[in-house]
Design an enzyme around this catalytic site. Structure first.
Site, mmCIF file in Angstrom:
data_model
loop_
_atom_site.group_PDB
_atom_site.id
_atom_site.type_symbol
_atom_site.label_atom_id
_atom_site.label_comp_id
_atom_site.label_asym_id
_atom_site.label_seq_id
_atom_site.Cartn_x
_atom_site.Cartn_y
_atom_site.Cartn_z
ATOM 1 N N ALA A 236 0.842 -1.200 0.000
ATOM 2 C CA ALA A 236 0.000 0.000 0.000
ATOM 3 C C ALA A 236 0.878 1.252 0.000
ATOM 4 C CB ALA A 236 -0.912 -0.010 1.225
ATOM 5 N N LYS A 240 3.275 1.670 -6.908
ATOM 6 C CA LYS A 240 4.333 0.799 -7.425
ATOM 7 C C LYS A 240 3.751 -0.531 -7.891
ATOM 8 C CE LYS A 240 7.851 2.825 -4.362
ATOM 9 N NZ LYS A 240 6.895 3.624 -3.545
ATOM 10 N N CYS A 359 11.743 6.084 1.146
ATOM 11 C CA CYS A 359 11.684 7.528 0.906
ATOM 12 C C CYS A 359 12.340 8.229 2.097
ATOM 13 C CB CYS A 359 10.255 8.008 0.686
ATOM 14 S SG CYS A 359 9.095 7.557 1.980
#
Length: 466
Positions: A236, A240, A359
């Site tokens: 989730a 991607k 990230c």
């Protein structure tokens, strides 16, 4: 009215450091999380402009029952949004009494700054912050359409197509209604930073995916050929996953795992809208998935994008102004989970290629995790030397770290990101050889014009390319 109340609550929660925009939106009880997320993000982007207009108009002094966060959301919708699509309730009448003054103050602010558009106010207010200069990246969903037809659609809407970009400077100088094709990813369109496409019909129909360029790299570098079996370990919200499905052409199998039921439900909606039919979703902890399970005996590709600190997210400072770096204890907890998940993924018996991404900008979640996983694999896997021309490499903390990729607003005009590509040392399958070659290809050329092709009609009729 409910969407404005929910948006105000999220903004208040962000300001009091209860969480990030994304976390608070998904944690809310508002049903349409995408609508809520878009409204909060756009309101926050124009925050400084809205504060100035509200103060100059004396709105909060005149309406003492109107709270600041609700005022900001409502004024955004009045001046820059869709004019109270969410109803507005009793505040719609209140704002109507001040509408002329608010519009006059916005016009005066534009005159003062020598601009004519709302977007120009945003640009002037953010020149010193590289994160706000990141272009709007739009991935064309090849399960439903192709780059050629998407380009044609935007051109008919008055956008000017500039072809394939040749450098980052081309992307950095985009303005107005101009757009380009990314120099690296063949289905990635690039628009100026202020471009808002959340209400665009092709986005709402799943023909376009709003996804940062750095976030597109993991699936591209994994490069599973059609027919492959793939695990998306922490899947989730699903962008991607949909990219993987497009690369597979819906041929093969994606096993997607996530523990959060709300995020998984939203992901199911996203994948259905994107036309994904090869994905099996499971509300399950990836660490509890047995590599010996016969269902996964053909899995040769794994994408692992685990929970992380989010320190590289371009909206981090907008969501949590003045936020400090993640505390040591939180980093240790995250890195521990990431290392366990990565080491677990590397034990799948048929695995040939794995992409690990975060990230985060923190070494503890990136190079340190990769180094520990390489050590625990006892030489079975190595780091693949991908994208040699990529300008931002991994920190030199161990031999081979230069094969890792980093991204940042300053160096790559993307959000902050980290990527490492693992490949099995004894590469023998043709699929693995294909996966090794794909990421080394030279940048793709711009979409070629087709002499005879049915144009996508009005609304959402952009068609799949054959």
């Amino acid at each position: 009215m409910a969407v404005y109340t929910a948006a105000a609550a999220v903004l208040a929660g962000v300001e009091s450091r209860q969480g990030s925009i994304k976390g608070l939106v998904y944690g809310s009880r508002f049903q349409n999380v995408k609508q809520l997320y878009a409204l909060v993000c756009e309101t926050q982007r124009y925050s400084a402009v809205l504060d100035a207009v509200i103060a100059s108009a004396g709105l909060l002094r005149a309406e003492k029952k109107l709270r600041p966060h609700m005022a900001k959301v409502l004024v955004y919708e009045l001046l820059m949004g869709q004019g109270f699509r969410g109803g507005g309730g009793r505040w719609k009448a209140v704002l109507a009494r001040h509408q002329a003054r608010l519009k006059a103050e916005l016009a005066r602010l534009k005159v003062q700054r020598g601009v004519s558009r709302n977007e120009d106010l945003l640009e002037l207010g953010s020149k010193s912050d590289p994160a706000t200069q990141i272009p709007r990246y739009v991935r064309v969903n090849t399960l439903k359409t192709c780059a050629d037809d998407a380009v044609d659609y935007f051109k008919r809407q008055g956008f000017s197509y500039q072809g394939r970009a040749s450098s980052l400077e081309d992307l950095r100088t985009l303005k107005g209604k101009h757009f380009l094709l990314d120099p690296l990813l063949p289905e990635l369109l690039v628009f100026p930073a202020p471009t808002d496409l959340h209400e665009h019909p092709l986005y709402q129909a799943g023909h376009l995916i709003l996804q940062d360029k750095a976030s597109c790299l993991p699936a591209m570098l994994l490069a599973p050929p059609p027919g492959s079996h793939v695990i998306d370990a922490c899947a989730a919200p699903g962008n991607k996953t949909s990219h993987l499905a497009a690369l597979l052409k819906n041929q093969g199998k994606i096993f997607a795992f996530d523990l959060d039921p709300k995020r998984l439900a939203s992901m199911a909606t996203l994948l259905a809208r994107a036309g994904v039919s090869c994905c099996e979703l499971a509300e399950r902890d990836f660490l509890a998935v047995s590599p010996a399970d016969q269902r996964y005996r053909q899995v040769q590709y794994i994408l692992l994008d685990p929970s992380c600190s989010g320190s590289g997210m371009p909206t981090r400072q907008l969501e949590d102004p003045g936020a400090d770096a993640p505390c040591k204890e939180r980093l240790q907890a995250l890195a521990g989970f990431q290392q366990r998940a990565l080491s677990h993924a590397l034990t799948f018996p048929s695995l040939q290629r794995l992409v690990y991404s975060t990230c985060s900008l923190c070494r503890e979640e990136n190079e340190d995790v990769v180094q520990a996983a390489l050590h625990s694999s006892s030489g079975t896997f190595r780091l693949a030397p991908v994208l040699p021309s990529w300008p931002h490499r991994g920190l030199s903390t161990f031999p081979g770290a230069e094969h890792c990729l980093r991204a940042s607003p300053e160096t790559t005009l993307t959000g902050g990101f980290f990527i490492a590509v693992f490949e099995r040392q004894e590469v023998s399958s043709s699929a693995s050889q294909t996966a090794k070659v794909v990421p080394q290809l030279a940048p793709h050329s711009a979409p070629k014009r087709k002499k005879k092709r049915q144009k996508p009609g009005a609304g959402t009729s952009a068609r799949p390319c054959t």
